[in-house]
Design a protein around this motif. Structure first.
Motif, PDB file in Angstrom:
ATOM      1  N   THR A  14      35.274  47.786  44.184  1.00  0.00           N
ATOM      2  CA  THR A  14      35.091  49.025  43.432  1.00  0.00           C
ATOM      3  C   THR A  14      35.836  50.159  44.136  1.00  0.00           C
ATOM      4  N   ARG A  15      35.721  50.206  45.457  1.00  0.00           N
ATOM      5  CA  ARG A  15      36.440  51.229  46.240  1.00  0.00           C
ATOM      6  C   ARG A  15      37.952  51.036  46.096  1.00  0.00           C
ATOM      7  N   LEU A  16      38.405  49.775  46.104  1.00  0.00           N
ATOM      8  CA  LEU A  16      39.830  49.496  45.922  1.00  0.00           C
ATOM      9  C   LEU A  16      40.322  50.043  44.585  1.00  0.00           C
ATOM     10  N   CYS A  17      39.540  49.846  43.524  1.00  0.00           N
ATOM     11  CA  CYS A  17      39.915  50.387  42.207  1.00  0.00           C
ATOM     12  C   CYS A  17      40.090  51.904  42.271  1.00  0.00           C
ATOM     13  N   THR A  18      39.155  52.574  42.927  1.00  0.00           N
ATOM     14  CA  THR A  18      39.218  54.034  43.059  1.00  0.00           C
ATOM     15  C   THR A  18      40.462  54.443  43.842  1.00  0.00           C
ATOM     16  N   LEU A  19      40.717  53.762  44.938  1.00  0.00           N
ATOM     17  CA  LEU A  19      41.868  54.104  45.779  1.00  0.00           C
ATOM     18  C   LEU A  19      43.190  53.816  45.080  1.00  0.00           C
ATOM     19  N   MET A  20      43.249  52.739  44.290  1.00  0.00           N
ATOM     20  CA  MET A  20      44.493  52.429  43.566  1.00  0.00           C
ATOM     21  C   MET A  20      44.791  53.483  42.507  1.00  0.00           C
ATOM     22  N   ALA A  21      43.768  54.137  41.958  1.00  0.00           N
ATOM     23  CA  ALA A  21      44.002  55.201  40.977  1.00  0.00           C
ATOM     24  C   ALA A  21      44.627  56.418  41.657  1.00  0.00           C
ATOM     25  N   ASN A  23      46.219  56.308  44.620  1.00  0.00           N
ATOM     26  CA  ASN A  23      47.431  55.873  45.335  1.00  0.00           C
ATOM     27  C   ASN A  23      47.975  54.636  44.622  1.00  0.00           C
ATOM     28  N   PRO A  24      48.738  54.837  43.547  1.00  0.00           N
ATOM     29  CA  PRO A  24      49.190  53.699  42.743  1.00  0.00           C
ATOM     30  C   PRO A  24      49.929  52.655  43.582  1.00  0.00           C
ATOM     31  N   PRO A  25      49.721  51.379  43.249  1.00  0.00           N
ATOM     32  CA  PRO A  25      50.405  50.309  43.978  1.00  0.00           C
ATOM     33  C   PRO A  25      51.924  50.421  43.822  1.00  0.00           C
ATOM     34  N   ALA A  26      52.634  49.977  44.838  1.00  0.00           N
ATOM     35  CA  ALA A  26      54.099  49.971  44.807  1.00  0.00           C
ATOM     36  C   ALA A  26      54.587  48.927  43.811  1.00  0.00           C
ATOM     37  N   ALA A  27      55.788  49.105  43.324  1.00  0.00           N
ATOM     38  CA  ALA A  27      56.371  48.157  42.372  1.00  0.00           C
ATOM     39  C   ALA A  27      56.398  46.747  42.953  1.00  0.00           C
ATOM     40  N   ALA A  28      56.641  46.623  44.238  1.00  0.00           N
ATOM     41  CA  ALA A  28      56.689  45.305  44.883  1.00  0.00           C
ATOM     42  C   ALA A  28      55.330  44.609  44.868  1.00  0.00           C
ATOM     43  N   ASP A  29      54.254  45.349  44.649  1.00  0.00           N
ATOM     44  CA  ASP A  29      52.905  44.787  44.628  1.00  0.00           C
ATOM     45  C   ASP A  29      52.470  44.304  43.247  1.00  0.00           C
ATOM     46  N   GLN A  30      53.333  44.412  42.253  1.00  0.00           N
ATOM     47  CA  GLN A  30      52.942  44.083  40.879  1.00  0.00           C
ATOM     48  C   GLN A  30      52.436  42.656  40.699  1.00  0.00           C
ATOM     49  N   PRO A  31      53.003  41.639  41.365  1.00  0.00           N
ATOM     50  CA  PRO A  31      52.422  40.298  41.209  1.00  0.00           C
ATOM     51  C   PRO A  31      50.952  40.259  41.645  1.00  0.00           C
ATOM     52  N   ALA A  32      50.621  40.904  42.736  1.00  0.00           N
ATOM     53  CA  ALA A  32      49.232  40.941  43.207  1.00  0.00           C
ATOM     54  C   ALA A  32      48.376  41.775  42.257  1.00  0.00           C
ATOM     55  N   GLY A  44      41.481  52.672  38.909  1.00  0.00           N
ATOM     56  CA  GLY A  44      40.475  53.428  38.184  1.00  0.00           C
ATOM     57  C   GLY A  44      39.453  52.576  37.450  1.00  0.00           C
ATOM     58  N   GLY A  45      39.574  51.250  37.545  1.00  0.00           N
ATOM     59  CA  GLY A  45      38.674  50.362  36.821  1.00  0.00           C
ATOM     60  C   GLY A  45      37.423  50.024  37.614  1.00  0.00           C
ATOM     61  N   LYS A  46      36.773  48.961  37.158  1.00  0.00           N
ATOM     62  CA  LYS A  46      35.570  48.463  37.823  1.00  0.00           C
ATOM     63  C   LYS A  46      35.636  46.943  37.734  1.00  0.00           C
ATOM     64  N   PRO A  47      35.414  46.245  38.845  1.00  0.00           N
ATOM     65  CA  PRO A  47      35.493  44.788  38.814  1.00  0.00           C
ATOM     66  C   PRO A  47      34.559  44.196  37.757  1.00  0.00           C
ATOM     67  N   THR A  48      35.065  43.199  37.027  1.00  0.00           N
ATOM     68  CA  THR A  48      34.279  42.547  35.983  1.00  0.00           C
ATOM     69  C   THR A  48      33.766  41.183  36.422  1.00  0.00           C
ATOM     70  N   THR A  49      34.161  40.769  37.595  1.00  0.00           N
ATOM     71  CA  THR A  49      33.746  39.465  38.122  1.00  0.00           C
ATOM     72  C   THR A  49      32.358  39.579  38.746  1.00  0.00           C
ATOM     73  N   GLU A  50      31.590  38.492  38.701  1.00  0.00           N
ATOM     74  CA  GLU A  50      30.245  38.481  39.270  1.00  0.00           C
ATOM     75  C   GLU A  50      30.273  38.892  40.742  1.00  0.00           C
TER      76      GLU A  50
END
Length: 78
Positions: A14-21, A23-32, A44-50
């Protein structure tokens, strides 16, 4: 123990989602980023996995990180 190391999977991702909003991921990170999106981990999202799945992923990652040895590393003089 660091703040990050103490987080459970849901809190970490959840924190990663907030931080990615902010600090957008670099173009090189698009596969991940595409792989993360399949788990609901998006800027800016919220994990949907259990939560248990995310917790297990964090636990496995911590074990792999602790056991990792760079295959290019050399021991010199002991």
């Amino acid at each position: 123990m660091s703040t990050v190391a103490a987080m459970d999977g849901s809190t970490f991702f959840t924190r990663l989602c907030t931080l990615m909003a902010a600090n957008p991921p670099a173009a090189a990170d698009q596969p991940a980023v595409r792989r993360f999106a399949s788990l609901g981990i998006t800027p800016g999202g919220k994990p949907t996995t259990e939560a248990a799945v995310l917790d297990n992923a964090v636990k496995a990652a911590k074990q792999r990180i602790a056991a990792y040895r760079d295959p290019r590393a050399r021991t010199v003089d002991g």
